[in-house]
Design an enzyme around this catalytic site. Sequence first.
Site, PDB file in Angstrom:
ATOM      1  N   LYS A  78       4.536  56.658  59.513  1.00 43.25           N
ATOM      2  CA  LYS A  78       3.697  55.731  58.737  1.00 43.25           C
ATOM      3  C   LYS A  78       2.440  55.370  59.529  1.00 43.25           C
ATOM      4  O   LYS A  78       1.338  55.324  58.977  1.00 43.25           O
ATOM      5  CB  LYS A  78       4.501  54.474  58.355  1.00 43.25           C
ATOM      6  CG  LYS A  78       5.531  54.750  57.264  1.00 43.25           C
ATOM      7  CD  LYS A  78       6.513  53.609  57.010  1.00 43.25           C
ATOM      8  CE  LYS A  78       7.591  54.071  56.026  1.00 43.25           C
ATOM      9  NZ  LYS A  78       8.621  53.058  55.764  1.00 43.25           N
ATOM     10  N   ASP A 112       5.842  47.924  49.748  1.00 46.06           N
ATOM     11  CA  ASP A 112       7.071  48.689  49.480  1.00 46.06           C
ATOM     12  C   ASP A 112       7.529  48.515  48.028  1.00 46.06           C
ATOM     13  O   ASP A 112       8.315  49.307  47.518  1.00 46.06           O
ATOM     14  CB  ASP A 112       8.213  48.187  50.381  1.00 46.06           C
ATOM     15  CG  ASP A 112       8.434  49.068  51.603  1.00 46.06           C
ATOM     16  OD1 ASP A 112       8.097  50.262  51.546  1.00 46.06           O
ATOM     17  OD2 ASP A 112       8.961  48.540  52.603  1.00 46.06           O
ATOM     18  N   GLN A 130      10.848  47.651  57.992  1.00 45.72           N
ATOM     19  CA  GLN A 130      11.625  48.883  57.862  1.00 45.72           C
ATOM     20  C   GLN A 130      13.114  48.553  57.716  1.00 45.72           C
ATOM     21  O   GLN A 130      13.662  47.757  58.477  1.00 45.72           O
ATOM     22  CB  GLN A 130      11.371  49.773  59.099  1.00 45.72           C
ATOM     23  CG  GLN A 130      11.995  51.155  59.011  1.00 45.72           C
ATOM     24  CD  GLN A 130      11.394  52.030  57.905  1.00 45.72           C
ATOM     25  OE1 GLN A 130      10.229  51.893  57.558  1.00 45.72           O
ATOM     26  NE2 GLN A 130      12.197  52.913  57.340  1.00 45.72           N
TER      27      GLN A 130
HETATM   28  N1  GUN Z   1      14.104  52.609  54.705  1.00 45.73           N
HETATM   29  C1  GUN Z   1      14.246  53.762  54.008  1.00 45.73           C
HETATM   30  N2  GUN Z   1      13.219  53.914  53.128  1.00 45.73           N
HETATM   31  C2  GUN Z   1      12.437  52.834  53.279  1.00 45.73           C
HETATM   32  C3  GUN Z   1      11.228  52.418  52.653  1.00 45.73           C
HETATM   33  O1  GUN Z   1      10.680  53.063  51.762  1.00 45.73           O
HETATM   34  N3  GUN Z   1      10.724  51.236  53.097  1.00 45.73           N
HETATM   35  C4  GUN Z   1      11.313  50.492  54.056  1.00 45.73           C
HETATM   36  N4  GUN Z   1      10.738  49.345  54.401  1.00 45.73           N
HETATM   37  N5  GUN Z   1      12.431  50.841  54.646  1.00 45.73           N
HETATM   38  C5  GUN Z   1      12.989  52.010  54.261  1.00 45.73           C
END
Ligand code: GUN
Length: 292
Positions: free
Chosen positions: A52, A119, A96
């Site tokens: 990211k 998200d 996350q």
């Molecule tokens: N863990 C797995 N996929 C995601 C996501 O798209 N966003 C976040 N914040 N955590 C995750």
Amino acid sequence: MQIIDGKATAALIKKEIAEEVERIVAQGGKRPHLAAILVGHDGGSETYVKNKVLACEACGFTSSLIRFEENITEETLLKKVHELNEDKDVDGFIVQLPLPQHISEQKVIEAIDYRKDVDGFHPINVGRMAIGLPCYIPATPKGILELLRRYHIETSGKKCVILGRSNIVGKPMAQLMMQKQYGDATVTVCHSHSKTLKDECRTADIIIAAIGQPNFVTADMVKEGAVIIDVGTTRVTDASKKSGYRLNGDVKYDEVAPKCSYITPVPGGVGPMTICMLMQNTLSAGKKEIYG
Ligand code: GUN
């Protein structure tokens, strides 16, 4: 059979985003800023967050990575969330997942200002999506819609079977595929307790597999000419790889691919699109497109 190239599509979209960011900045606008909170050292989460941050660089965004050890208290984490809510420079942020057992994920998600929830996990965004209002759409389902759109794959009136009912993929995917303004499809959601799962799959025009079980979808479950979207990314040990593991999809690719009209590979299918859609949501946040 055509392979849907998520990696190439994501690279193209990131280039489009980077060009738009440079235009915005050249006109005196603000460079979008994404912050990410990472708790602990889970291998998968480390990789996702690293990717990211790299994607932010590729798009010309500012990024901030905030790290905490596994034993951080819920209170300290919530305090940081509130700080980011108030930080005028941060347009959007993510925490996350998964979080350690002693922290309530739901409480943390609900503490995020929904206007910065890139998200799309906050109940306000989830609810707005369910009734078709402008909102942040979770990155994985959004990425799948974008792939279907860019490959001109017809979804309207088609039978779409979704395998999995998670809050991150299965549920939002079902919501979006059924809505007139997105998929406009007839949607069936199957999960670990569905008795007719195989039969549902056999009559599906589109299968979206998001159950996290490697090689679950086999050739006998797939109709000739179906579209197969594989969201699975299970890590399996592989001594031939430098990392010691490889990513395995939910679809038994070698035997399913010859039967399909379109299929996404793993890796290089849905995965790269997911991060790219988070970038799109961040750009939207920077431009204050949704909530002003
Ligand atoms: N863990 C797995 N996929 C995601 C996501 O798209 N966003 C976040 N914040 N955590 C995750």
